[in-house]
Design a protein around this motif. Sequence first.
Motif, short mmCIF file in Angstrom:
data_model
loop_
_atom_site.label_atom_id
_atom_site.label_comp_id
_atom_site.label_asym_id
_atom_site.label_seq_id
_atom_site.Cartn_x
_atom_site.Cartn_y
_atom_site.Cartn_z
N UNK A 33 1.42 48.76 -73.33
CA UNK A 33 1.29 50.09 -72.72
C UNK A 33 -0.05 50.71 -73.09
N UNK A 34 -0.42 50.60 -74.35
CA UNK A 34 -1.70 51.16 -74.81
C UNK A 34 -2.86 50.50 -74.11
N UNK A 35 -2.83 49.18 -74.05
CA UNK A 35 -3.94 48.43 -73.45
C UNK A 35 -4.08 48.70 -71.97
N UNK A 36 -2.97 48.76 -71.26
CA UNK A 36 -3.02 48.99 -69.82
C UNK A 36 -3.41 50.43 -69.51
N UNK A 37 -2.96 51.37 -70.34
CA UNK A 37 -3.35 52.76 -70.15
C UNK A 37 -4.84 52.96 -70.37
N UNK A 38 -5.40 52.18 -71.29
CA UNK A 38 -6.82 52.26 -71.60
C UNK A 38 -7.68 51.50 -70.60
N UNK A 39 -7.08 50.67 -69.78
CA UNK A 39 -7.84 49.79 -68.91
C UNK A 39 -8.28 50.48 -67.63
N UNK A 40 -8.75 49.68 -66.70
CA UNK A 40 -9.28 50.18 -65.42
C UNK A 40 -8.42 49.66 -64.28
N UNK A 41 -8.60 50.27 -63.11
CA UNK A 41 -7.91 49.78 -61.92
C UNK A 41 -8.79 48.70 -61.29
N UNK A 42 -8.32 47.48 -61.38
CA UNK A 42 -9.13 46.32 -60.99
C UNK A 42 -9.65 46.39 -59.55
N UNK A 43 -8.83 46.75 -58.55
CA UNK A 43 -9.34 46.79 -57.18
C UNK A 43 -10.49 47.80 -56.97
N UNK A 44 -10.49 48.90 -57.73
CA UNK A 44 -11.59 49.86 -57.62
C UNK A 44 -12.88 49.21 -58.14
N UNK A 45 -12.77 48.56 -59.31
CA UNK A 45 -13.92 47.88 -59.89
C UNK A 45 -14.45 46.82 -58.93
N UNK A 46 -13.53 46.05 -58.35
CA UNK A 46 -13.91 44.98 -57.44
C UNK A 46 -14.66 45.51 -56.22
N UNK A 47 -14.19 46.64 -55.69
CA UNK A 47 -14.83 47.23 -54.51
C UNK A 47 -16.26 47.70 -54.83
N UNK A 48 -16.44 48.29 -56.01
CA UNK A 48 -17.79 48.71 -56.42
C UNK A 48 -18.66 47.48 -56.67
N UNK A 49 -18.07 46.47 -57.31
CA UNK A 49 -18.81 45.23 -57.61
C UNK A 49 -19.31 44.56 -56.33
N UNK A 50 -18.51 44.64 -55.26
CA UNK A 50 -18.93 44.08 -53.97
C UNK A 50 -20.21 44.76 -53.49
N UNK A 51 -20.28 46.07 -53.67
CA UNK A 51 -21.47 46.82 -53.24
C UNK A 51 -22.67 46.46 -54.11
N UNK A 52 -22.42 46.26 -55.41
CA UNK A 52 -23.49 45.86 -56.32
C UNK A 52 -24.00 44.47 -55.95
N UNK A 53 -23.07 43.60 -55.62
CA UNK A 53 -23.43 42.23 -55.23
C UNK A 53 -24.34 42.24 -54.00
#
Length: 341
Positions: free
Chosen positions: A315-335
């Motif tokens: 619970x702690x780790x997932x609460x501290x983490x990021x939403x993967x699809x958002x990161x992926x969408x930004x990463x596509x733009x960076x790519x």
Amino acid sequence: MKAMEKIFKSIDLFAGIGGIRLGFEKAFGSQIETVFVSEWDEFAQKTYKANFKDDFEIAGDITQIEENEVPEFDICLAGFPCQAFSLAGARKGFDDDYKGLCRGTLFLDVARICEKHTPKVIFCENVKGLVIHDKGRTLKIIKDTFTNLGYKVFTNQDTTLNSKNFGVPQNRERIYIVAFRDDIAPEKFEFPQGNDNTKKLCDIIEESSVSVKYYLSTTYLETLRRHKARHMAKGNGFGYEVRPLSGIAGAIVCGGMGRERNLIVDDRLTDFTPVTHIKGEVNREGIRKMTPREWARLQGFPDTYILPLADTHLYKQLGNSVTVPVISAIAEKIKEVLMNV
């Protein structure tokens, strides 16, 4: 080298359980290679190692790592700790001292490493409170630091991105910083806004009935109700919340606390015999906490992602983490930018 053969080397700082890395790997595929990882929490390291098979050890406290100990890289991924800037916290920012670490200044470790290696891109993620912290001065210092290092800095500070628009049923707003080295920086960089707000909690709940341990006891449920009633009488909105399966979750929070803000009704339980010590008995209304796997789905982690530890840690780790699809969408733009330089 042909454009399609480009391999970008990345480092994963404040790596947590690898959510940012996962998003970039989804976007870049075989064209990204992680060459260095730093994460000081031993339990997060265990989850990370269970999911990423690197041929190097995870480095610990980044403040103890010399710049020349980090191999050359093209992309810096850095989800520096959110506690210092969180609206839910004390908002001390650069003065927030915790366990001898000045969390608010940990981004300076990102700066010193990037000053040494001059990567093509620096990517950072933080809570939306960073935008207004100290009347905007905190974010300005961070942006100015990268600018002075020779980077053109883009943020989504005027349009906070929300996970609920990226195919996961969670209301989670975050700010992202993308800094391109001046010699390759585009004139403008537009953050993706997301185009999938169709997902509901019913889409991510466990396929079969879950352990009785996730169901609240009658005594605890009554305590939550009294607590909420007291706060409502004072005009406060604090309290537990049962989310409809046709709706979405509130933000799962740093540290994994506040699971009672995202309770659901699941009437599939048939055996109400407690498996842990509880006061009262298991409630018959079907009210339960969401499971770590459900939290993982709220963050867009695939079901192939291994959750190897006890629930408290997850619970702690997932609460501290990021939403993967958002990161992926930004990463596509960076790519897109990197493939054209």
